[in-house]
Design a protein around this motif. Sequence first.
Motif, PDB file in Angstrom:
ATOM      1  N   ARG A  42       0.938  -1.163  -0.044  1.00  0.00           N
ATOM      2  CA  ARG A  42       0.049  -0.084  -0.155  1.00  0.00           C
ATOM      3  C   ARG A  42       0.763   1.139  -0.025  1.00  0.00           C
ATOM      4  O   ARG A  42       0.642   2.298  -0.615  1.00  0.00           O
ATOM      5  CB  ARG A  42      -0.775  -0.143   1.234  1.00  0.00           C
ATOM      6  N   GLU A  62       2.240   1.926  -3.497  1.00  0.00           N
ATOM      7  CA  GLU A  62       1.381   2.246  -4.268  1.00  0.00           C
ATOM      8  C   GLU A  62       1.013   3.873  -4.160  1.00  0.00           C
ATOM      9  O   GLU A  62       0.707   4.677  -4.967  1.00  0.00           O
ATOM     10  CB  GLU A  62      -0.117   1.627  -4.099  1.00  0.00           C
ATOM     11  N   ARG A  96       7.008   3.398  -6.637  1.00  0.00           N
ATOM     12  CA  ARG A  96       5.920   2.578  -7.518  1.00  0.00           C
ATOM     13  C   ARG A  96       6.340   1.875  -8.586  1.00  0.00           C
ATOM     14  O   ARG A  96       5.842   0.943  -9.095  1.00  0.00           O
ATOM     15  CB  ARG A  96       5.157   3.791  -7.886  1.00  0.00           C
TER      16      ARG A  96
END
Length: 925
Positions: free
Chosen positions: A906, A909, A915
Motif C-alpha cells: 500500500r 502504491e 511505484r
Amino acid sequence: KLCGYLQKLSGKGPLRGFRSRWFVFDPRRCYLYYFKGPQEPLPLGHLDIASACFSYHQPEAGAAAAGDEPAAFEVHSPGGAVTVLKAATRQDMTYWLQALQQKRWEYCNNLDAAKRDSRTSPTPSDFSKGLVAKDNPDLSILSQNASAERARNILAVETSPTELVGEQAASQPAPVQASAINFSLKQWSTEIKNSMSSLRKGSNENRKSVFYTTEEWELLDPTPKDLEDSIALEEKRKHLAEGNKGLTSSAFPFDFGRIPHKARRPLKDMIGSSKNRNSSDCSPTEWCSGNGNRLVSELQLKYQSQQEELEKLKKDLLSQKELVRLLQQTVRSSQYDKYFTSRLCEGVPKDTLELLHQKDDQILGLNNQLEKLNLEKDSLQQEVKNLKCKVGELNEQLGMLMETIQAKDEVIMKLSHQLSECEDSTCSQSGAINSPTATCTSKELQELDRLKDNLQGYKSQNKFLNKEILELSALRRNAEAREREWQAKYTSLEAKLCQIESKYLILLQEMKTPVCSEDQSPAREVITQLLEDALKAEPSEQAEQAFFKPHLVSEYDIYGFQTVPEDDDEEKLVAKSRALDLRSLSLSENREISTGVKWENYLASTMNREIMRCVELKNLIRSGIPHEHRSKMWKWCVSLHVKKFKDSAVPGYFQTLLQKALEKPNPASKQIELDLLRTLPNNKHYSSPTSEGIQKLRNVLLAFSWRNPDIGYCQGLNRLVAIALLYLEQEDAFWCLVTIVEVFMPRDYYTKTLLGSQVDQRVFKDLLSEKLPRLHAHFEQYKVDYTLITFNWFLVVFVDSVVSDILFKIWDSFLYEGPKVIFRFALALFKYKEEEILKLQDSMSIFKYLRYFTRTILDARKLTAIAFGDLNPFPLRQIRNRRAYHLEKVRLELTELEAIREDFLRERETCVEKRDLISDDEEDS
C-alpha cells in the motif's frame, strides 16, 4: 507354488507312524517346509533340498499295479538323515520327485554357491521389483552342460499333479491315512480266519477275536466279571426306567453302555455278553445254548424276585406313611375341638359355633387336598425324570445299535467277499478239471500281465534313479570347479596381501629410521604407488559380494549410487577410504548373518497367512530389511497405510491420472521437467535423460500433481519418488508418495509456505534441548542455526545426507512406523558425533562440520541402537502436542509477515518513488 499334502514318517517306538503334513517349497533358500496344516503360522521343520538326494523303492510284485495306492519316497539329507514321505497316489509321488529335482537343479545352477555362503540367502531376481531388481550385473549364472541337459530331458517323466498338490489343495481336507484302514481290513481277515479255525478244532484255550472298523472299535469276548458288571448296570437302568424292562435283552442279550474311562471303547459290552469260551467239556455251540443261557436266566429270575420284594416294601412304606398322616390329622382336629369347646365357646351363640366348625372342616379338607396335590406333583416330577432318563438311554442304545449294525454289515460284506472268492476258486478248479489247457493259458496271461506291470515300474524307477545320479554328478562337478576357483582366488589374494604388507613395512621402516635424504628416499615413491593402488576400482567379476551388499569399492553400489567421484583425486581418496571402512566393518561383524536368518524364519512363518503388525516385525524392520525382501516389505507397508485410499479409488486410478496428465499438462509440469535430471545425479538410474528411472519419475510426479492440486509439485517430492522407485513399480511408488505426503506428514508440509516443515524444525529444537542439552547449549553459545542443515533431512527423509546403507535402513523403519523415525534418527546423528562437535570452538568450523559429518557415519547398527535405545522414551503424543503449540506460533508470525507485506504494498502504491519498484515474486508471476 509347489505345495500340498504329504504324509511324513515320524515318532519313535510304538508311536512311530505316518502323519499328514502340509508341505511348502521356499525357492529363496531351497527349503521344503512342513506345517501341521495350511493355516498354521509356524513350520514344524524343513528339509534342505539343495543338498539332498531322492529315491524310492519299487513295491512288491503285484502291489504296484494300482496307481491310486499310496506311494512312499525318501529324502536323504547330509549326515545320513533319511526322511520318508508318502504321497496319496503314485502319480503325486512322481510329480513331487520331478518337481523337487527341478527346483534343486535350478537353484544350484542359477545361483553361485558363494552367494549361498554369504551373509544372506540367495534370491532369484524376480523376488525384487523396481529399478534395483532390473539391474543385476552381479547375478552369476553358471554355464550349463548341454549334454547333461539333453540327458535330463530324455530321462524326464511327464506327470501332472492331482488335487492334493498345489495351492488349491489348501481348501481340501487332509487326506485320510489309508494305511490304518488297510491294516484294519487285513486284521479282519486274519482274525476271522483264526476264530473259524479255532472253532472247528474245538480248542479249550481262551481265545480273543479283535474286529477293527473305520472307527477303530474292538470286539472282545467278555469275562465273567465283565458279564456281572453289565448285568448290574442293566439292573440299575431298569430301576430308573421301570417300563423299559427287557427292551434290549429281547433282541440282544448284551449291554450297549459306553465305558467312560476308555478312549477306544471295546465292543465286549455290545456283542457276546452271554458268551463264555472257558468251558472245557462242551463245544462252542453247546456252551452258547447251555451254560450261557442258564446263567443269564438264573440271574434274571433272581433279579425279578428281588424286584418284586422291593415293590412290596415300597407299597407297605407308602401305606404306613398314609396311616401316620391320617392319625396326625385326627390328633390335630381333636386338639382344636377341645380348645374351642373349653375356652372360646363360653358366651358364643350356637349358630356361630356351627359356622366355625364348618369352616374348620373346609380348612382341613383343603389341607388334605393340598397334600394330595403335592404328592401328585412329586410323583409327576419323578415320572418326568424317569422318562428323561429313559429317553437318554433309548438314544444311547439306538446309537450303539446303529454302530453295531454297521460293524456287522462290514464284517458280513467281508465274509461275502471271501465267500465269492471261494466260489470262484471252486469254479475255476472244476473248470480246470474239464479244460486244463484253457486254465493254463489263463494263468499264463495273468502272470504275463503282472510281469509287464512290474517291468514298467522298474523301468520308471531306473529312469528316475539314472536322472538322479546324473544330476548329482553334475552338481558335484560344479561344486568341485567352484572350490578350485576359490582356492586359486584365495592364493592370489594371499599373494597380493603379502605384497601390500611388504610395501607398508618398507614405508614404516623408512619413516622410522630414514637411510637416505628426503629427496632420494623411496618413501615418496612407495606412498604414490600405494595411493594409485587404492584408487583403482576393483573388477566387477566379484559378483558374490555385490549381490547382497553394495560393492563397496566398485564404481556403483547395489542401489546404483556412485561410490567414487570422477573429478577430484582428494575426493576419490576420501570416498575410497570410506568404502574400505564400510567393507572392513561389514567383514569384521557377522550381524548380517543373524539378521538374514531371522528374516528367513519370519517369512517362512507367513507362508500360510498374511503379514500382520507385531512387535517381532517392528524389531526386525528396525534392524534393517534385507535387500532381497525390501521390495515386498515396502509394498506391504505402503498398502497398510493407504488401504482406505485404495479401497475408495476406482480400478485403474493411477493410469487414469497419468493419462490425464499426459493429455493436459498442468502448471507443475514445467517445474517437474526442470527437476528430473537434478533429482539424483549420482545415481545411474537417473543420470541421463534416457535412463529408465527418469520416465518413471516423470509419470509418478505428474500423476500426483493431478491427485493433489493443492500441492501440485514441491521440490523434494522428486527425491522421495526416486528412492521409492528403486524398489517399487510406478503405481506402488505413487502410493508411497501419497503415504508420505497425505498420511505421515502434517498438512502444509510440502505446500508453498512449507508451514509443516517449519513447525517440525521448532519441535526438533525442543527435542534436542531435552535429549542432548550439552550439544544444544554448545550451539546456542556459538549461535549456530543447525536447522539450516536439518531442514533438508526432514523434507526429503535424509536423501543425499547419509550413506546409502544407512539411508535405506532409515526408510525401512520410516515406512513402517511413520514420521517419528525422522526425529529419532536426526537426534541419533547428533548424538553419534556429539563429542566431536563439542570439541569445535567457533561457529564457522561447527557449521562446516555439520555440512558433511553425516557422510562419515558408517556403523548403521550403532546408529540404530542410539535411535531406538538411547533416546527412549520417545512418545508420539509429545511430538503432536509440540507441533500443535508451534503451529499456532508460526501461523501468527506468518500473519504478521503478511500484514507487513500488505502495508508495504500500500505504501508503495501511494509513494511515487517506490511505484516503479517490482519485487522478484511479482516479476516471476
